[in-house]
Design an enzyme around this catalytic site. Sequence first.
Site, PDB file in Angstrom:
ATOM      1  N   THR A  66       0.818  -1.213   0.000  1.00  0.00           N
ATOM      2  CA  THR A  66       0.000   0.000   0.000  1.00  0.00           C
ATOM      3  C   THR A  66       0.855   1.266   0.000  1.00  0.00           C
ATOM      4  O   THR A  66       2.038   1.246   0.328  1.00  0.00           O
ATOM      5  CB  THR A  66      -0.937   0.016   1.218  1.00  0.00           C
ATOM      6  OG1 THR A  66      -0.169   0.035   2.418  1.00  0.00           O
ATOM      7  CG2 THR A  66      -1.858  -1.191   1.218  1.00  0.00           C
ATOM      8  N   ASP A  67       0.202   2.367  -0.385  1.00  0.00           N
ATOM      9  CA  ASP A  67       0.883   3.662  -0.411  1.00  0.00           C
ATOM     10  C   ASP A  67       0.448   4.505   0.787  1.00  0.00           C
ATOM     11  O   ASP A  67      -0.229   4.005   1.691  1.00  0.00           O
ATOM     12  CB  ASP A  67       0.619   4.379  -1.737  1.00  0.00           C
ATOM     13  CG  ASP A  67      -0.853   4.683  -1.979  1.00  0.00           C
ATOM     14  OD1 ASP A  67      -1.668   4.608  -1.024  1.00  0.00           O
ATOM     15  OD2 ASP A  67      -1.201   5.014  -3.124  1.00  0.00           O
ATOM     16  N   ALA A  68       0.803   5.773   0.776  1.00  0.00           N
ATOM     17  CA  ALA A  68       0.503   6.657   1.905  1.00  0.00           C
ATOM     18  C   ALA A  68      -1.000   6.834   2.122  1.00  0.00           C
ATOM     19  O   ALA A  68      -1.430   7.143   3.231  1.00  0.00           O
ATOM     20  CB  ALA A  68       1.169   8.016   1.685  1.00  0.00           C
TER      21      ALA A  68
ATOM     22  N   GLY B  44      -3.080   4.405   1.912  1.00  0.00           N
ATOM     23  CA  GLY B  44      -3.602   3.145   2.425  1.00  0.00           C
ATOM     24  C   GLY B  44      -4.218   2.244   1.374  1.00  0.00           C
ATOM     25  O   GLY B  44      -4.927   1.298   1.707  1.00  0.00           O
ATOM     26  N   VAL B  45      -3.954   2.545   0.103  1.00  0.00           N
ATOM     27  CA  VAL B  45      -4.465   1.700  -0.979  1.00  0.00           C
ATOM     28  C   VAL B  45      -3.286   1.059  -1.704  1.00  0.00           C
ATOM     29  O   VAL B  45      -2.144   1.511  -1.586  1.00  0.00           O
ATOM     30  CB  VAL B  45      -5.345   2.499  -1.970  1.00  0.00           C
ATOM     31  CG1 VAL B  45      -6.550   3.100  -1.266  1.00  0.00           C
ATOM     32  CG2 VAL B  45      -4.554   3.569  -2.668  1.00  0.00           C
TER      33      VAL B  45
END
Length: 130
Positions: free
Chosen positions: A14-16, A18-19
């Site tokens: 995930t990225d910053a 949250g996905v």
Amino acid sequence: MNFDWPVRVYYEDTDAAGVVYYANYLKFMERARTEWLRALGVEQTDLLGEHEVVFVVHHVTAKYHQPARFNDALLVETRIQQLTPVRIKFAQRVMRDGVQLVSSEIAVVCVNAMTFKPVKIPQHIIDLLE
């Protein structure tokens, strides 16, 4: 010929926000294609060692419909759209509970491992795919 491969989203995917980071879907699809070949009895290390060939990605298109999040259980669906003597074109989708998250078309080309020039896919693989 269709192949489904389950994948779980880990925190590292995930990225910053949250996905799942967009490029990680390509990793999921790469793993599904590898597992699909393995399920057919084809190990890519054997292709390299015995036939001196590898598959390389030639073209990718991807459309992102909905995001996946940490801990989601996903399913990567893989099917052959087109098979030529040197190329396999796949249609792949990443699904969650029957909902399409990502759709893609990915073309891989069989190349000589030393020169990276296109060569024919070994006949035993063509036979498995037809």
